[in-house]
Design a protein around this motif. Structure first.
Motif, PDB file in Angstrom:
ATOM      1  N   SER A 105      57.263  43.672  47.132  1.00 48.88           N
ATOM      2  CA  SER A 105      55.980  44.259  47.504  1.00 48.88           C
ATOM      3  C   SER A 105      56.030  45.783  47.442  1.00 48.88           C
ATOM      4  O   SER A 105      55.108  46.432  46.937  1.00 48.88           O
ATOM      5  CB  SER A 105      55.590  43.810  48.913  1.00 48.88           C
ATOM      6  OG  SER A 105      54.391  44.419  49.328  1.00 48.88           O
ATOM      7  N   ASP A 106      57.116  46.361  47.948  1.00 44.98           N
ATOM      8  CA  ASP A 106      57.245  47.818  47.921  1.00 44.98           C
ATOM      9  C   ASP A 106      57.334  48.339  46.481  1.00 44.98           C
ATOM     10  O   ASP A 106      56.798  49.407  46.164  1.00 44.98           O
ATOM     11  CB  ASP A 106      58.482  48.262  48.708  1.00 44.98           C
ATOM     12  CG  ASP A 106      58.296  48.118  50.205  1.00 44.98           C
ATOM     13  OD1 ASP A 106      57.136  48.102  50.651  1.00 44.98           O
ATOM     14  OD2 ASP A 106      59.303  48.008  50.920  1.00 44.98           O
ATOM     15  N   TRP A 107      58.027  47.594  45.617  1.00 42.61           N
ATOM     16  CA  TRP A 107      58.123  48.028  44.214  1.00 42.61           C
ATOM     17  C   TRP A 107      56.747  47.989  43.551  1.00 42.61           C
ATOM     18  O   TRP A 107      56.383  48.893  42.807  1.00 42.61           O
ATOM     19  CB  TRP A 107      59.124  47.149  43.474  1.00 42.61           C
ATOM     20  CG  TRP A 107      59.335  47.549  42.050  1.00 42.61           C
ATOM     21  CD1 TRP A 107      58.902  46.911  40.930  1.00 42.61           C
ATOM     22  CD2 TRP A 107      60.025  48.722  41.586  1.00 42.61           C
ATOM     23  NE1 TRP A 107      59.286  47.590  39.803  1.00 42.61           N
ATOM     24  CE2 TRP A 107      59.979  48.704  40.170  1.00 42.61           C
ATOM     25  CE3 TRP A 107      60.684  49.770  42.232  1.00 42.61           C
ATOM     26  CZ2 TRP A 107      60.561  49.701  39.393  1.00 42.61           C
ATOM     27  CZ3 TRP A 107      61.275  50.760  41.464  1.00 42.61           C
ATOM     28  CH2 TRP A 107      61.209  50.725  40.064  1.00 42.61           C
ATOM     29  N   ARG A 108      55.975  46.934  43.816  1.00 41.05           N
ATOM     30  CA  ARG A 108      54.620  46.866  43.264  1.00 41.05           C
ATOM     31  C   ARG A 108      53.761  48.011  43.781  1.00 41.05           C
ATOM     32  O   ARG A 108      52.974  48.606  43.044  1.00 41.05           O
ATOM     33  CB  ARG A 108      53.956  45.526  43.628  1.00 41.05           C
ATOM     34  CG  ARG A 108      54.551  44.325  42.928  1.00 41.05           C
ATOM     35  CD  ARG A 108      53.621  43.114  43.014  1.00 41.05           C
ATOM     36  NE  ARG A 108      53.284  42.771  44.391  1.00 41.05           N
ATOM     37  CZ  ARG A 108      53.998  41.955  45.139  1.00 41.05           C
ATOM     38  NH1 ARG A 108      55.110  41.414  44.669  1.00 41.05           N
ATOM     39  NH2 ARG A 108      53.616  41.675  46.364  1.00 41.05           N
ATOM     40  N   HIS A 109      53.908  48.339  45.049  1.00 42.04           N
ATOM     41  CA  HIS A 109      53.138  49.434  45.650  1.00 42.04           C
ATOM     42  C   HIS A 109      53.460  50.750  44.954  1.00 42.04           C
ATOM     43  O   HIS A 109      52.571  51.541  44.606  1.00 42.04           O
ATOM     44  CB  HIS A 109      53.450  49.505  47.142  1.00 42.04           C
ATOM     45  CG  HIS A 109      52.549  50.405  47.918  1.00 42.04           C
ATOM     46  ND1 HIS A 109      52.847  51.730  48.154  1.00 42.04           N
ATOM     47  CD2 HIS A 109      51.344  50.178  48.514  1.00 42.04           C
ATOM     48  CE1 HIS A 109      51.869  52.278  48.875  1.00 42.04           C
ATOM     49  NE2 HIS A 109      50.951  51.364  49.105  1.00 42.04           N
ATOM     50  N   ARG A 139      60.292  51.668  52.519  1.00 35.66           N
ATOM     51  CA  ARG A 139      59.890  51.766  51.119  1.00 35.66           C
ATOM     52  C   ARG A 139      60.960  52.503  50.312  1.00 35.66           C
ATOM     53  O   ARG A 139      61.277  52.124  49.182  1.00 35.66           O
ATOM     54  CB  ARG A 139      58.544  52.477  51.001  1.00 35.66           C
ATOM     55  CG  ARG A 139      57.355  51.680  51.543  1.00 35.66           C
ATOM     56  CD  ARG A 139      56.061  52.305  51.045  1.00 35.66           C
ATOM     57  NE  ARG A 139      54.881  51.796  51.712  1.00 35.66           N
ATOM     58  CZ  ARG A 139      54.296  50.620  51.462  1.00 35.66           C
ATOM     59  NH1 ARG A 139      54.826  49.808  50.563  1.00 35.66           N
ATOM     60  NH2 ARG A 139      53.207  50.259  52.109  1.00 35.66           N
ATOM     61  N   LEU A 140      61.526  53.549  50.875  1.00 32.47           N
ATOM     62  CA  LEU A 140      62.589  54.279  50.188  1.00 32.47           C
ATOM     63  C   LEU A 140      63.801  53.383  49.944  1.00 32.47           C
ATOM     64  O   LEU A 140      64.401  53.406  48.862  1.00 32.47           O
ATOM     65  CB  LEU A 140      63.005  55.500  51.004  1.00 32.47           C
ATOM     66  CG  LEU A 140      62.295  56.816  50.700  1.00 32.47           C
ATOM     67  CD1 LEU A 140      62.789  57.903  51.647  1.00 32.47           C
ATOM     68  CD2 LEU A 140      62.517  57.239  49.251  1.00 32.47           C
ATOM     69  N   SER A 141      64.174  52.606  50.955  1.00 34.08           N
ATOM     70  CA  SER A 141      65.303  51.685  50.795  1.00 34.08           C
ATOM     71  C   SER A 141      65.005  50.668  49.709  1.00 34.08           C
ATOM     72  O   SER A 141      65.887  50.313  48.909  1.00 34.08           O
ATOM     73  CB  SER A 141      65.591  50.976  52.123  1.00 34.08           C
ATOM     74  OG  SER A 141      66.002  51.887  53.107  1.00 34.08           O
ATOM     75  N   SER A 142      63.766  50.195  49.666  1.00 41.99           N
ATOM     76  CA  SER A 142      63.380  49.232  48.639  1.00 41.99           C
ATOM     77  C   SER A 142      63.473  49.840  47.243  1.00 41.99           C
ATOM     78  O   SER A 142      63.954  49.203  46.300  1.00 41.99           O
ATOM     79  CB  SER A 142      61.955  48.734  48.889  1.00 41.99           C
ATOM     80  OG  SER A 142      61.868  48.029  50.106  1.00 41.99           O
ATOM     81  N   LEU A 143      63.003  51.090  47.096  1.00 44.63           N
ATOM     82  CA  LEU A 143      63.067  51.754  45.793  1.00 44.63           C
ATOM     83  C   LEU A 143      64.516  51.941  45.363  1.00 44.63           C
ATOM     84  O   LEU A 143      64.864  51.723  44.193  1.00 44.63           O
ATOM     85  CB  LEU A 143      62.361  53.106  45.843  1.00 44.63           C
ATOM     86  CG  LEU A 143      60.852  53.099  46.104  1.00 44.63           C
ATOM     87  CD1 LEU A 143      60.288  54.505  45.974  1.00 44.63           C
ATOM     88  CD2 LEU A 143      60.138  52.149  45.160  1.00 44.63           C
TER      89      LEU A 143
END
Length: 371
Positions: free
Chosen positions: A72-76, A123-127
């Motif tokens: 989800s975070d990557w899509r965002h 979100r940063l961790s996800s990226l």
């Protein structure tokens, strides 16, 4: 971890490999990248099977909820980049710095709200994870990211909002709101007592099977002994054993409650906690979703009149599945190392956060000073 961002996003480009073409879209937009190449006809059949198994292990390296949040975070992020006319690959700290600024200011997307500091950090961790899976590195220490994030923390950081801990006397009041003559009441009593005594997360409560290796999605199993039970649990840091002793009375004993549920529900194999159907007369084969634990805690806390000083909306926000876990840690009058072991905390500091709440005002410095 906070929940993934909500709101529909347009289909994203398939950027699972460096240099992936923006035109190659995935209409679902939910797939996670794999560090392994997709099997091709040129690959020998036995290696194709190994590659498939390796991808299965990659998925097993993180929980389903974590993978959903990463996707989800990557899509965002990729949606924001596309709207701004910015390239997603290769990773650019300046672009990421602008992105987290947009998240903090509520301009990261149509109808977006300001993200909390914890959400931005997630979100940063996800990226970072997503770029790593693509064989690329995002330098979070770069000034365009680190300095901006430090400013966001200083400007927007707020005290953590912890859920209310359910204390033993409150749990007993919650149990009294359940009907022991029904299968649903027996199940819900067992879930509350089992979750509290084990200091378990809501996903852990519903993840157990009756015995070992009974389902593919099971996260553990139980073994009932004379003096209590042992719950074998696969958690974030590997397998651990959670020991749950018998209670001081039948009415508050988690082992007795679980045995009653299994007996009357006629469950001997498969998921421990299941849906009750047919107006409460039948037990289905399906495992309960973890959100059912949160709903149960909220419902019984409200029915028992806990925190009656608040209105109903505020009270509902105070309680969640985590309230059971916090309740054990906040009320157990034992050495913190035993609480740390039961909850599976990696550090004693996390355990002390709960025990500080327990020990508030135990030592009254106001009176000690003579006032």
């Amino acid at each position: 971890m906070s929940g993934p961002a909500t709101g529909p996003e347009p289909p994203e480009a398939d950027l699972s490999r460096p240099g992936g073409a923006a035109a190659d879209t995935d209409p679902r937009g939910a797939g996670l990248p794999s560090p392994l190449p997709e099997a091709t006809p040129a690959l020998p059949a036995h290696l194709e099977r190994l590659a498939d198994r390796a991808r299965t292990y990659v998925e097993a390296a993180s929980s389903a909820n974590t993978r959903k949040a990463y996707a989800s975070d990557w899509r965002h992020f990729t949606g924001w980049c596309r709207r701004q006319g910015l390239d997603v690959l290769p990773p650019d700290p300046h672009t990421v710095g602008l992105y987290i600024t947009a998240c903090a200011s509520g301009t990261a997307g149509p109808g977006s709200r300001t993200n909390s500091v914890s959400t931005i950090e997630r979100r940063l961790s996800s990226l970072t994870w997503n770029y790593t899976q693509r064989g690329l590195a995002l330098d979070r220490k770069d000034r365009h990211i680190a300095t901006v994030l430090a400013g966001i923390r200083n400007t927007h950081a707020a005290p953590p909002r912890q859920k209310e801990a359910v204390l033993p006397e409150q749990l007993i009041a919650m149990l009294e709101t359940l009907d022991r003559s029904t299968l649903r009441g027996l199940r819900d009593r067992a879930m509350l007592l089992f979750g509290f005594a084990g200091g378990l997360r809501r996903s852990e409560i519903v993840g157990f099977d009756v015995g070992r290796d009974q389902t593919e999605d099971g996260r553990g199993w139980i073994e009932i002994l004379d003096k209590g039970m042992v719950a074998f649990l696969r958690g974030k840091t590997g397998w651990r054993e959670v020991e749950i002793g018998r209670g001081s009375s039948e009415a508050t004993c988690p082992v007795a409650a679980l045995q009653a549920w299994l007996k009357f529900a006629k469950i001997a194999h498969g998921p421990l906690f299941r849906r009750v159907t047919g107006e409460g007369r039948n037990v289905g084969p399906d495992r309960l979703a973890d959100r059912q634990v949160a709903r149960l805690v909220k419902k019984t806390a409200l029915a028992a009149g806990i925190r009656g000083d608040l209105n109903e909306i505020e009270r509902a926000l105070k309680f969640s599945g985590h309230s059971l876990r916090a309740g054990l840690a906040s009320s157990a009058e034992v050495d913190e190392r035993y609480v740390q072991k039961q909850l599976g905390h990696a550090s004693a500091e996390m355990t002390r956060r709960y025990q500080r709440r327990r020990d508030r005002f135990r030592i009254n410095l106001t009176k000690a000073s003579g006032l």
